[in-house]
Design a protein around this motif. Sequence first.
Motif, short mmCIF file in Angstrom:
data_model
loop_
_atom_site.label_atom_id
_atom_site.label_comp_id
_atom_site.label_asym_id
_atom_site.label_seq_id
_atom_site.Cartn_x
_atom_site.Cartn_y
_atom_site.Cartn_z
N ILE A 202 -21.09 9.22 65.15
CA ILE A 202 -20.04 9.58 65.90
C ILE A 202 -18.70 8.72 65.68
O ILE A 202 -17.60 9.13 65.58
CB ILE A 202 -20.59 9.13 67.50
N LEU A 203 -18.66 7.31 65.57
CA LEU A 203 -17.82 6.49 65.33
C LEU A 203 -16.82 6.85 64.07
O LEU A 203 -15.85 6.80 64.13
CB LEU A 203 -18.16 4.86 65.30
N PHE A 204 -17.89 7.08 63.06
CA PHE A 204 -17.38 7.68 61.77
C PHE A 204 -16.33 8.90 62.03
O PHE A 204 -15.35 8.88 61.49
CB PHE A 204 -18.35 7.78 60.67
N LEU A 205 -16.79 9.72 62.74
CA LEU A 205 -16.04 11.09 62.71
C LEU A 205 -15.03 11.01 63.89
O LEU A 205 -14.15 11.56 63.98
CB LEU A 205 -17.02 12.15 63.52
N LEU A 206 -14.84 10.05 64.78
CA LEU A 206 -13.90 9.82 65.48
C LEU A 206 -12.84 8.83 65.03
O LEU A 206 -11.56 8.97 65.39
CB LEU A 206 -14.25 8.93 67.10
N SER A 207 -13.08 8.23 63.81
CA SER A 207 -12.28 7.28 63.06
C SER A 207 -11.33 8.07 62.07
O SER A 207 -11.80 9.25 61.59
CB SER A 207 -12.89 6.23 62.67
N ASP A 208 -10.16 7.31 61.57
CA ASP A 208 -9.49 7.96 60.69
C ASP A 208 -10.26 7.82 59.15
O ASP A 208 -9.70 8.67 58.39
CB ASP A 208 -8.33 7.14 60.45
N ARG A 209 -11.37 7.17 59.05
CA ARG A 209 -12.08 7.18 57.79
C ARG A 209 -12.67 8.58 57.45
O ARG A 209 -13.27 8.81 56.45
CB ARG A 209 -13.34 6.23 57.97
N SER A 210 -12.76 9.63 58.58
CA SER A 210 -13.22 10.79 58.35
C SER A 210 -11.86 11.92 58.42
O SER A 210 -12.19 13.12 58.68
CB SER A 210 -14.45 11.29 59.36
N GLY A 211 -10.78 11.39 57.96
CA GLY A 211 -9.51 12.05 58.27
C GLY A 211 -9.72 13.63 57.63
O GLY A 211 -8.68 14.34 58.04
N MET A 212 -10.54 13.83 56.68
CA MET A 212 -10.33 15.17 56.04
C MET A 212 -11.75 16.05 56.34
O MET A 212 -12.05 17.04 55.52
CB MET A 212 -10.34 14.86 54.57
N THR A 213 -12.48 15.46 57.39
CA THR A 213 -13.55 16.01 57.78
C THR A 213 -13.38 16.88 58.95
O THR A 213 -12.98 16.10 60.13
CB THR A 213 -14.88 15.13 58.02
N THR A 214 -13.45 18.06 59.06
CA THR A 214 -13.42 18.76 60.13
C THR A 214 -14.35 20.38 60.30
O THR A 214 -14.46 20.71 59.15
CB THR A 214 -11.92 19.20 60.91
N GLY A 215 -14.84 20.58 61.24
CA GLY A 215 -15.61 21.86 61.62
C GLY A 215 -17.02 21.57 60.64
O GLY A 215 -17.75 22.66 60.44
N SER A 216 -17.15 20.27 60.59
CA SER A 216 -18.82 19.90 59.99
C SER A 216 -19.76 19.92 61.12
O SER A 216 -19.43 19.53 62.23
CB SER A 216 -18.69 18.83 59.09
N THR A 217 -21.12 20.04 60.61
CA THR A 217 -22.44 19.70 61.45
C THR A 217 -23.09 18.74 60.63
O THR A 217 -23.45 18.63 59.51
CB THR A 217 -23.11 20.63 61.60
N VAL A 218 -22.87 17.32 61.30
CA VAL A 218 -23.64 16.31 60.39
C VAL A 218 -25.06 15.78 60.65
O VAL A 218 -25.03 15.20 61.99
CB VAL A 218 -22.61 14.93 60.47
N PRO A 219 -25.84 16.11 60.10
CA PRO A 219 -27.41 15.76 60.40
C PRO A 219 -27.64 14.43 60.43
O PRO A 219 -26.99 13.39 59.78
CB PRO A 219 -28.17 16.45 59.43
N VAL A 220 -28.07 13.83 61.52
CA VAL A 220 -28.70 12.51 61.51
C VAL A 220 -30.43 12.72 61.71
O VAL A 220 -30.80 12.40 62.90
CB VAL A 220 -27.94 11.65 62.62
N ASP A 221 -31.11 13.17 60.86
CA ASP A 221 -32.34 13.63 61.13
C ASP A 221 -33.38 13.06 60.18
O ASP A 221 -34.67 13.78 60.25
CB ASP A 221 -32.30 15.21 61.17
N GLY A 222 -32.98 12.10 59.25
CA GLY A 222 -34.19 11.54 58.40
C GLY A 222 -34.54 12.52 57.30
O GLY A 222 -35.70 12.61 56.77
N GLY A 223 -33.68 13.80 57.25
CA GLY A 223 -34.11 14.84 56.21
C GLY A 223 -34.56 15.87 56.85
O GLY A 223 -35.20 16.83 56.03
N PHE A 224 -34.87 15.94 58.10
CA PHE A 224 -35.49 17.14 58.82
C PHE A 224 -35.20 18.26 58.24
O PHE A 224 -36.04 19.32 57.90
CB PHE A 224 -35.66 17.07 60.25
N LEU A 225 -33.96 18.81 58.02
CA LEU A 225 -33.09 19.82 57.95
C LEU A 225 -33.50 20.33 56.17
O LEU A 225 -33.01 21.45 56.15
CB LEU A 225 -31.77 19.94 58.41
N ALA A 226 -33.62 19.36 55.73
CA ALA A 226 -33.92 19.67 54.06
C ALA A 226 -35.19 20.21 54.01
O ALA A 226 -35.43 20.45 52.74
CB ALA A 226 -33.74 18.20 53.39
N THR A 227 -36.26 20.08 54.78
CA THR A 227 -37.58 20.65 54.57
C THR A 227 -37.66 22.01 54.84
O THR A 227 -36.90 22.57 55.68
CB THR A 227 -38.52 19.96 55.20
#
Length: 221
Positions: free
Chosen positions: A196-221
Amino acid sequence: VKALHALGAAVIAVSRTNTDLVSLSEQCPGVEPVCVDLGDWEATERALGSLGPVDLLVNNAGVALLQPFLEVTKEACDTSFNVNLRAVIQVSQIVARGLIARGAPGSIVNISSQASQRAITNHSVYCSTKGAMDMLTKAMALELGPHKIRVNAVNPTVVMTLMGQANWSNPQKAKTMLDRIPLGKFAEVENVVDAILFLLSDRSGMTTGSTVPVDGGFLAT
């Protein structure tokens, strides 16, 4: 809230549970508490309509009313969609209108779930609200991008909050989920907070409309 407060942000914390807000205010002096049920459109408008200016928004309120599909009730549908989706629209409108009026850039982070992209037994309504949130995130990003407002979602697996511990403390139930997670563990609160902090910050300034998994790889299986 605690992480943003620790970083020096001026934070407005919204909850329908006043005791939680009192406890939070004791732990994080200076946080502005607002007690309102976000499932109530008119009450939310009264409580949040005049707040601001707000530069960053985290839509974190949510409910999980678990029922087998054939037993899903109207009340569960209404409550789930009112809190998990409609409130995101309403609160984001309030914040985005303020940003646009000031000509200020901003960042909105919606808390979705791995359940937006994988069916889970007894979670039909919850999965539906989170699937809708993922698409809402993309639609918001499309329309708010020209105003320099970024909108992203974070999609965690089970997180070891009090609710997560209550719902997944049964070892047999937990094993069925853990067996599908390549890293073999559930998420800690800090894992989600960092995203969340990354997406709020300017460090993700070119990221929008994304869904970022924090799932340990669950969605890869």
